[in-house]
Motif scaffolding. Structure first.
Motif, PDB file in Angstrom:
ATOM      1  N   GLY A  42      82.510   4.763  14.252  1.00  0.00           N
ATOM      2  CA  GLY A  42      83.695   4.610  13.703  1.00  0.00           C
ATOM      3  C   GLY A  42      84.902   6.040  14.560  1.00  0.00           C
ATOM      4  N   SER A  43      84.350   6.870  14.456  1.00  0.00           N
ATOM      5  CA  SER A  43      85.206   8.020  14.892  1.00  0.00           C
ATOM      6  C   SER A  43      85.904   8.292  16.381  1.00  0.00           C
ATOM      7  CB  SER A  43      84.881   9.636  14.582  1.00  0.00           C
ATOM      8  OG  SER A  43      83.693   9.367  15.288  1.00  0.00           O
ATOM      9  N   TRP A  44      84.780   7.586  17.540  1.00  0.00           N
ATOM     10  CA  TRP A  44      84.493   6.720  18.534  1.00  0.00           C
ATOM     11  C   TRP A  44      85.478   6.100  18.665  1.00  0.00           C
ATOM     12  CZ3 TRP A  44      84.118   2.744  21.149  1.00  0.00           C
ATOM     13  CH2 TRP A  44      83.769   2.416  22.801  1.00  0.00           C
ATOM     14  N   LEU A  45      85.598   4.641  17.960  1.00  0.00           N
ATOM     15  CA  LEU A  45      86.743   3.435  17.793  1.00  0.00           C
ATOM     16  C   LEU A  45      87.883   4.253  17.706  1.00  0.00           C
ATOM     17  CD1 LEU A  45      87.118   0.523  18.426  1.00  0.00           C
ATOM     18  CD2 LEU A  45      86.417   0.753  16.232  1.00  0.00           C
ATOM     19  N   ASP A  46      87.583   5.479  16.416  1.00  0.00           N
ATOM     20  CA  ASP A  46      89.401   5.224  16.504  1.00  0.00           C
ATOM     21  C   ASP A  46      90.064   5.850  17.199  1.00  0.00           C
ATOM     22  OD1 ASP A  46      91.566   5.865  14.458  1.00  0.00           O
ATOM     23  OD2 ASP A  46      90.909   8.271  13.846  1.00  0.00           O
ATOM     24  N   ARG A  47      89.845   6.797  17.858  1.00  0.00           N
ATOM     25  CA  ARG A  47      90.186   7.931  19.225  1.00  0.00           C
ATOM     26  C   ARG A  47      90.355   6.632  20.126  1.00  0.00           C
ATOM     27  NH1 ARG A  47      86.108  11.570  18.112  1.00  0.00           N
ATOM     28  NH2 ARG A  47      84.573  10.778  20.379  1.00  0.00           N
ATOM     29  N   ILE A  48      89.406   5.608  20.259  1.00  0.00           N
ATOM     30  CA  ILE A  48      90.513   3.724  21.516  1.00  0.00           C
ATOM     31  C   ILE A  48      91.193   4.323  20.829  1.00  0.00           C
ATOM     32  CG2 ILE A  48      89.129   2.175  22.571  1.00  0.00           C
ATOM     33  CD1 ILE A  48      87.566   4.679  23.807  1.00  0.00           C
ATOM     34  N   GLU A  49      91.826   3.528  19.869  1.00  0.00           N
ATOM     35  CA  GLU A  49      92.159   2.309  19.420  1.00  0.00           C
ATOM     36  C   GLU A  49      93.853   4.109  19.517  1.00  0.00           C
ATOM     37  OE1 GLU A  49      90.060  -0.120  16.494  1.00  0.00           O
ATOM     38  OE2 GLU A  49      91.652   1.580  15.608  1.00  0.00           O
ATOM     39  N   LEU A  50      93.744   4.624  18.918  1.00  0.00           N
ATOM     40  CA  LEU A  50      95.106   5.982  19.156  1.00  0.00           C
ATOM     41  C   LEU A  50      95.392   6.122  20.247  1.00  0.00           C
ATOM     42  CD1 LEU A  50      94.312   7.880  15.695  1.00  0.00           C
ATOM     43  CD2 LEU A  50      95.965   6.047  16.223  1.00  0.00           C
ATOM     44  N   HIS A  51      94.334   6.195  21.359  1.00  0.00           N
ATOM     45  CA  HIS A  51      94.893   6.967  22.746  1.00  0.00           C
ATOM     46  C   HIS A  51      94.499   5.920  23.442  1.00  0.00           C
ATOM     47  CE1 HIS A  51      95.201  10.968  19.544  1.00  0.00           C
ATOM     48  NE2 HIS A  51      93.563  10.452  19.887  1.00  0.00           N
ATOM     49  N   ASN A  52      94.380   4.581  23.591  1.00  0.00           N
ATOM     50  CA  ASN A  52      94.219   3.866  24.860  1.00  0.00           C
ATOM     51  C   ASN A  52      93.307   4.443  25.714  1.00  0.00           C
ATOM     52  OD1 ASN A  52      95.618   1.698  23.750  1.00  0.00           O
ATOM     53  ND2 ASN A  52      97.104   2.824  24.088  1.00  0.00           N
ATOM     54  N   ARG A  53      92.330   5.016  25.345  1.00  0.00           N
ATOM     55  CA  ARG A  53      91.377   5.568  26.377  1.00  0.00           C
ATOM     56  C   ARG A  53      90.282   4.717  27.012  1.00  0.00           C
ATOM     57  NH1 ARG A  53      88.871  11.908  23.495  1.00  0.00           N
ATOM     58  NH2 ARG A  53      91.045  11.908  23.094  1.00  0.00           N
ATOM     59  N   ALA A  54      89.492   4.296  27.915  1.00  0.00           N
ATOM     60  CA  ALA A  54      88.744   4.286  28.234  1.00  0.00           C
ATOM     61  C   ALA A  54      87.023   3.604  27.648  1.00  0.00           C
ATOM     62  CB  ALA A  54      88.306   3.938  30.360  1.00  0.00           C
ATOM     63  N   LEU A  55      87.164   2.443  28.265  1.00  0.00           N
ATOM     64  CA  LEU A  55      85.691   2.165  27.385  1.00  0.00           C
ATOM     65  C   LEU A  55      85.119   1.363  28.308  1.00  0.00           C
ATOM     66  CD1 LEU A  55      85.273  -0.387  24.626  1.00  0.00           C
ATOM     67  CD2 LEU A  55      87.484  -0.486  26.006  1.00  0.00           C
ATOM     68  N   SER A  56      83.379   1.160  27.912  1.00  0.00           N
ATOM     69  CA  SER A  56      82.403   0.504  28.833  1.00  0.00           C
ATOM     70  C   SER A  56      82.459  -0.724  28.335  1.00  0.00           C
ATOM     71  CB  SER A  56      81.296   1.674  28.698  1.00  0.00           C
ATOM     72  OG  SER A  56      80.542   1.447  27.608  1.00  0.00           O
ATOM     73  N   ALA A  57      82.149  -1.161  29.682  1.00  0.00           N
ATOM     74  CA  ALA A  57      80.946  -3.022  29.584  1.00  0.00           C
ATOM     75  C   ALA A  57      80.680  -3.028  27.899  1.00  0.00           C
ATOM     76  CB  ALA A  57      81.115  -3.562  30.464  1.00  0.00           C
ATOM     77  N   ILE A  58      79.810  -2.125  28.343  1.00  0.00           N
ATOM     78  CA  ILE A  58      79.037  -2.296  27.065  1.00  0.00           C
ATOM     79  C   ILE A  58      79.273  -2.071  25.660  1.00  0.00           C
ATOM     80  CG2 ILE A  58      77.670   0.034  27.004  1.00  0.00           C
ATOM     81  CD1 ILE A  58      74.865  -1.274  26.846  1.00  0.00           C
ATOM     82  N   LYS A  59      80.479  -1.734  25.264  1.00  0.00           N
ATOM     83  CA  LYS A  59      81.205  -0.874  23.992  1.00  0.00           C
ATOM     84  C   LYS A  59      82.314  -2.781  23.623  1.00  0.00           C
ATOM     85  CE  LYS A  59      79.101   3.167  23.435  1.00  0.00           C
ATOM     86  NZ  LYS A  59      77.815   2.675  22.481  1.00  0.00           N
ATOM     87  N   LEU A  60      82.597  -2.439  24.907  1.00  0.00           N
ATOM     88  CA  LEU A  60      83.294  -4.299  25.024  1.00  0.00           C
ATOM     89  C   LEU A  60      82.774  -5.237  24.352  1.00  0.00           C
ATOM     90  CD1 LEU A  60      86.196  -4.792  25.817  1.00  0.00           C
ATOM     91  CD2 LEU A  60      85.421  -6.100  27.755  1.00  0.00           C
ATOM     92  N   ILE A  61      81.626  -5.370  25.294  1.00  0.00           N
ATOM     93  CA  ILE A  61      80.371  -6.527  24.637  1.00  0.00           C
ATOM     94  C   ILE A  61      80.124  -6.808  22.996  1.00  0.00           C
ATOM     95  CG2 ILE A  61      78.052  -7.793  24.573  1.00  0.00           C
ATOM     96  CD1 ILE A  61      77.834  -6.629  27.420  1.00  0.00           C
ATOM     97  N   VAL A  62      79.919  -5.120  22.848  1.00  0.00           N
ATOM     98  CA  VAL A  62      79.749  -5.221  21.109  1.00  0.00           C
ATOM     99  C   VAL A  62      80.514  -6.004  20.475  1.00  0.00           C
ATOM    100  CG1 VAL A  62      79.722  -2.689  21.049  1.00  0.00           C
ATOM    101  CG2 VAL A  62      78.399  -4.342  19.253  1.00  0.00           C
ATOM    102  N   LEU A  63      81.692  -4.305  20.535  1.00  0.00           N
ATOM    103  CA  LEU A  63      83.512  -5.208  19.774  1.00  0.00           C
ATOM    104  C   LEU A  63      83.721  -6.690  19.503  1.00  0.00           C
ATOM    105  CD1 LEU A  63      85.304  -2.087  20.957  1.00  0.00           C
ATOM    106  CD2 LEU A  63      83.612  -2.249  18.864  1.00  0.00           C
ATOM    107  N   SER A  64      83.302  -7.371  21.019  1.00  0.00           N
ATOM    108  CA  SER A  64      83.911  -8.227  21.418  1.00  0.00           C
ATOM    109  C   SER A  64      83.058  -9.647  20.482  1.00  0.00           C
ATOM    110  CB  SER A  64      83.811  -9.195  23.097  1.00  0.00           C
ATOM    111  OG  SER A  64      82.271  -8.935  23.412  1.00  0.00           O
ATOM    112  N   PHE A  65      82.106  -9.445  20.023  1.00  0.00           N
ATOM    113  CA  PHE A  65      81.049 -10.061  19.194  1.00  0.00           C
ATOM    114  C   PHE A  65      80.977  -9.252  17.651  1.00  0.00           C
ATOM    115  CE2 PHE A  65      77.051 -10.986  16.768  1.00  0.00           C
ATOM    116  CZ  PHE A  65      76.639 -11.631  17.057  1.00  0.00           C
ATOM    117  N   ILE A  66      81.837  -8.522  17.627  1.00  0.00           N
ATOM    118  CA  ILE A  66      81.685  -8.471  16.125  1.00  0.00           C
ATOM    119  C   ILE A  66      82.902  -8.867  15.442  1.00  0.00           C
ATOM    120  CG2 ILE A  66      82.657  -6.583  14.675  1.00  0.00           C
ATOM    121  CD1 ILE A  66      80.105  -4.450  16.056  1.00  0.00           C
TER     122      ILE A  66
END
Length: 261
Positions: A42-66
């Motif tokens: 959750g803390s990592w996702l918060d940083r991604i959302e706030l600072h538009n940081r890069a994320l890997s394909a595997i994280k994108l897969i699970v987020l797109s599923f959720i």
């Protein structure tokens, strides 16, 4: 992918998920898929959302599923595209009525309510359903209310699928609830089978009585020695309601009174 944090937050808010809920859901998926890399902090996702940081394909897969995002919607999140990812297909909106035909939501729905329960006739009596590994916590169990189980009608119709918490087995005292909607509903097991309904204990807590809903056509018909003749399996937490076409009981005609005017 870079620069999609704002869009991911918009997608999460549309689904009504908190950061903690996304983390818990991802942990279930990681266990189900057998790969800890699918876990999203959750803390990592918060940083991604706030600072538009890069994320890997595997994280994108699970987020797109959720978030139930389609591939087209994910591609629309790329910086410089003209599409508006904040306005995806309505299937991502949880607070409206949806006809689910395919995709992650359809898979989830089928695991919760298998097709066989819709096509085939419900069993005569209450029956426990097989657990769903990785989808529900181990202490959450499921059962289907049988065709003859009209004890909680019209609150719970025969054919409904219920979930119950197997860690909550104590019978609540009368002062712990104020109306029928707050009153706990229990799943019980005796030698004669499974039962679902309200429960009462005598003052010495030696006898348990199964109490039907006040509008149910069923009378009080169950009384057992508490913890000797019957076991409380848990407290109902969720109800997937269904209404079966049941035969109507014949009612004897009322003879006119001879004294009527």
């Amino acid at each position: 992918m870079l620069g999609i944090g704002r869009d991911l937050r918009a997608a999460r808010n549309r689904m009504g998920f908190t950061l903690q809920e996304v983390e818990e859901f991802s942990e279930q998926l990681a266990q189900r898929w057998g790969n800890s890399k699918y876990r999203v902090s959750g803390s990592w996702l918060d940083r991604i959302e706030l600072h538009n940081r890069a994320l890997s394909a595997i994280k994108l897969i699970v987020l797109s599923f959720i978030y139930n995002l389609t591939p087209a919607h994910i591609l629309a999140m790329r910086p410089g595209t003209d599409s508006n990812p904040s306005d995806p297909d309505p299937v991502s909106v949880p607070n409206c009525t949806l006809v689910i035909t395919e995709g992650p939501l359809a898979e989830h729905a089928k695991r919760w309510l298998p097709d066989a329960l819709i096509v085939n006739e419900a069993p005569e009596n209450a029956t426990l359903l097989d657990p769903i590994p990785g989808l529900l916590p181990p202490h959450i169990k499921r059962a289907i209310i049988g065709r003859k189980d009209r004890n909680m009608e019209p609150m719970i119709f025969p054919g409904s699928v219920i979930a119950f918490d197997s860690t909550r087995r104590s019978i609540a005292h009368r002062r712990e609830w104020h109306n029928e909607f707050e009153r706990p509903i229990y799943i019980l097991f005796a030698r004669t089978g499974f039962y679902c309904g309200f429960c009462e204990l005598d003052r010495k807590e030696e006898w348990l009585t199964l109490v039907p809903h006040m509008l149910s056509p069923e009378p009080r018909k169950g009384r057992w020695r508490y913890r000797k003749e019957i076991e409380v399996l848990g407290t109902v937490t969720h109800i997937s309601s269904a209404r079966l076409q049941l035969p109507v009981r014949p009612v004897a005609p009322i003879e006119p009174s001879s004294t009527a005017a």
